[in-house]
Design an enzyme around this catalytic site. Structure first.
Site, PDB file in Angstrom:
ATOM      1  N   VAL A  11       0.839  -1.210   0.000  1.00 38.48           N
ATOM      2  CA  VAL A  11       0.000   0.000   0.000  1.00 38.48           C
ATOM      3  C   VAL A  11       0.869   1.254   0.000  1.00 38.48           C
ATOM      4  O   VAL A  11       0.626   2.205  -0.752  1.00 38.48           O
ATOM      5  CB  VAL A  11      -0.961  -0.011   1.214  1.00 38.48           C
ATOM      6  N   ASP A  30      10.903   3.071   5.345  1.00 37.29           N
ATOM      7  CA  ASP A  30      10.664   1.728   5.875  1.00 37.29           C
ATOM      8  C   ASP A  30      11.853   1.364   6.757  1.00 37.29           C
ATOM      9  O   ASP A  30      12.983   1.772   6.485  1.00 37.29           O
ATOM     10  CB  ASP A  30      10.519   0.717   4.728  1.00 37.29           C
ATOM     11  N   LYS A  35      14.918  -3.678   2.043  1.00 34.50           N
ATOM     12  CA  LYS A  35      13.873  -3.233   1.126  1.00 34.50           C
ATOM     13  C   LYS A  35      14.198  -1.843   0.571  1.00 34.50           C
ATOM     14  O   LYS A  35      14.087  -1.587  -0.628  1.00 34.50           O
ATOM     15  CB  LYS A  35      12.538  -3.191   1.891  1.00 34.50           C
ATOM     16  N   THR A  86      -0.865  -4.488   9.057  1.00 33.44           N
ATOM     17  CA  THR A  86      -1.731  -4.833  10.193  1.00 33.44           C
ATOM     18  C   THR A  86      -2.071  -6.317  10.079  1.00 33.44           C
ATOM     19  O   THR A  86      -3.206  -6.672   9.770  1.00 33.44           O
ATOM     20  CB  THR A  86      -3.052  -4.031  10.180  1.00 33.44           C
ATOM     21  N   LEU A 254     -19.270 -11.884  -9.095  1.00 28.91           N
ATOM     22  CA  LEU A 254     -20.201 -13.013  -9.137  1.00 28.91           C
ATOM     23  C   LEU A 254     -19.569 -14.172  -9.916  1.00 28.91           C
ATOM     24  O   LEU A 254     -20.270 -14.941 -10.554  1.00 28.91           O
ATOM     25  CB  LEU A 254     -21.528 -12.599  -9.786  1.00 28.91           C
ATOM     26  N   GLY A 257     -15.727 -19.852  -7.907  1.00 26.17           N
ATOM     27  CA  GLY A 257     -14.355 -20.355  -7.960  1.00 26.17           C
ATOM     28  C   GLY A 257     -14.047 -21.170  -6.728  1.00 26.17           C
ATOM     29  O   GLY A 257     -14.962 -21.632  -6.035  1.00 26.17           O
ATOM     30  N   CYS A 264      -6.593  -9.451   1.901  1.00 25.83           N
ATOM     31  CA  CYS A 264      -7.642  -8.573   2.442  1.00 25.83           C
ATOM     32  C   CYS A 264      -8.905  -9.296   2.883  1.00 25.83           C
ATOM     33  O   CYS A 264      -9.267  -9.244   4.055  1.00 25.83           O
ATOM     34  CB  CYS A 264      -8.009  -7.512   1.413  1.00 25.83           C
TER      35      CYS A 264
END
Ligand code: UDX
Length: 437
Positions: A11, A30, A35, A86, A254, A257, A264
């Site tokens: 994000v 960071d 990284k 998180t 819709l 699967g 998320c």
């Protein structure tokens, strides 16, 4: 405007790259030195289409910078985005672990020298924004700041487009001054007539969870309908099309699967249930959504076993796709993580291919065989399972596959192929919700 981004994960990085593309001076921070040095060398730690080019362009343009030092990121910043992780707590109780957010708030507080807007981008339980406010006030009582909840709605694989052309921007704050700063930050979107929803901080925090839970619910709904279609001999694709054409329902999300996965939906639905529980409220539809999703993976395992004649023992299975969706290297909570070990434990040999996810899959399941392309995965197999609808799996040379398989059994858990055509091509075809099973 000078903007600091705390946390250069998925994000944070997308937000930083896109805001620098809007013309702002952005410094992404960071604590992970590895990284940051990768980013400084122009390498991107995650796979997201278009991100590498966008980062390179804005670094070259002198608008995007990377650092491990909060003091550098915060120097002159008028706005600070908190975009740290998180994760679900290790205890696995559905609670989001907020320690990174609170640590960030504490550290930011020490560097606030002038009016600063602190923006929460991470997905956080209701009440977190107020806590961030409290922590900053406690740490630096004289700091002049406002906290805004500004949830992201980025889909992996389409994150840049989602950032640049969002359906809406949600701003949770009571401060008009902060709203003005955010409107300046998102100026190109504001000029484009993107709807801005300005609301209270708690409402903004809940909007993100409600949106994700609703989308997850749509998927679980259609997955249950797919099972019913298999029982009554109906076709879920036509059903979803006709149902989705009702403007009140909409055709998106819709697609039946093997169940939703990713970073998320699984995490956020559980976190929302915890939030409700803590506040003495019940969300029975969300509870059912989670249960149906977990059951869906079990149904897929049974479907595969049945197609194999009742046993996986000694069978070679070609696996196409391990990531939770295409255009990402992310395997977090992917259906593959439940389905593949279940087949392997029962004695199947797995030949796995994925365009981006094999490295991560091989780390988790070193015992499977990983191959260079879809054809190698299918060669000599008793069955092939299509688990992720990557574009390269949509136009396979089916004759070639059929001729190299031991038995031409095609289990298409994403309904990519047409059942009639597959049968005409000599395959035993199994889809999800496509007539009697
Ligand atoms: C999601 C939300 O879409 C995004 O707005 C939010 O900010 C983060 O979570 P993402 O997890 O990247 O994004 O992927 P998404 O495209 O939403 O798919 C999630 C899962 O649902 C995938 O496993 C996908 O295969 C599955 N899915 C999606 C279905 O099974 N059927 C569908 O019709 C749609």
């Amino acid at each position: 405007m000078n903007i600091a981004i705390i946390g250069s994960g998925y994000v944070g990085l997308v937000t930083g790259a896109c805001l620098s593309e809007f013309g702002h001076q952005v410094t992404c921070m960071d604590k992970d030195a590895g990284k940051i040095s990768m980013l400084q060398e122009g390498r991107i730690p995650i796979y997201e289409p278009g991100l590498e080019a966008l980062v390179a362009k804005n670094v070259k343009g002198g608008r995007l910078h990377f650092t491990t030092e909060l003091s550098i990121a915060m120097a002159d910043a008028q706005a600070v985005f908190i975009a740290v992780g998180t994760p679900s707590q290790r205890r696995g109780n559905g609670y989001a672990d907020l320690s990174y957010i609170y640590d960030a708030a504490r550290e930011i507080a020490g560097f606030i020298k002038k009016y600063t807007v602190v923006i929460d981008k991470s997905t956080v339980p209701v009440g977190t924004g107020r806590q961030v406010e409290r922590i900053i006030k406690e740490t630096s009582p004289d700091a002049d700041f406002d906290v805004v909840s500004n949830p992201e709605f980025l889909r992996e694989g389409a994150a840049i487009n989602d950032f640049m052309r969002p359906d809406r921007v949600v701003l949770g704050t009571e401060s008009e001054r902060a709203v003005d700063v955010l409107k300046e930050i998102y100026n190109p979107l504001y000029l484009n007539s993107t709807p801005f929803v300005v609301t209270g901080i708690e409402t903004a925090e809940l909007i993100k969870y409600a949106a994700n839970a609703f989308l997850a619910m749509k998927i679980s709904f259609i997955n249950e309908m797919a099972s019913l279609c298999e029982s009554v001999g109906a076709d879920v694709i036509s059903l979803a099309k006709a149902v989705g054409l009702d403007g009140r329902i909409g055709s998106k999300f819709l697609h039946p699967g093997p169940g939703y996965g990713g970073s998320c939906f699984p995490k956020d639905t559980l976190a929302l249930l915890r939030i409700a529980q803590e506040h003495g409220s019940s969300l029975r539809l969300v509870e059912a959504t989670v249960e149906v999703n977990s059951a869906q993976k079990g149904k897929m395992i049974k479907k595969i076993r049945k197609a194999l004649g009742g046993s996986e023992v000694g069978k070679t299975i070609g696996v196409l796709g391990v990531t939770f969706k295409p255009e990402t290297d992310d395997v977090r909570d992917a259906p593959a993580l439940t389905i593949l070990p279940a087949l392997h434990e029962k004695g199947a040999k797995l030949q796995v291919h994925d365009p981006q996810g094999m490295e991560e899959a091989a780390r988790i399941f070193p015992e499977y065989t990983y191959v260079g392309d879809a054809y190698a995965a299918c060669a000599g197999a008793d069955a092939v399972i299509l688990l992720t609808e990557w574009n390269q799996y949509r136009a396979l040379d089916l004759e070639r596959i059929r001729d190299t398989m031991k038995t031409p059994l095609f289990i298409d858990l994403r309904n990519v192929y047409d059942p009639g055509k597959m049968r005409e091509s000599g395959f035993v075809y199994v889809g999800v919700g496509r007539g009697l099973s």
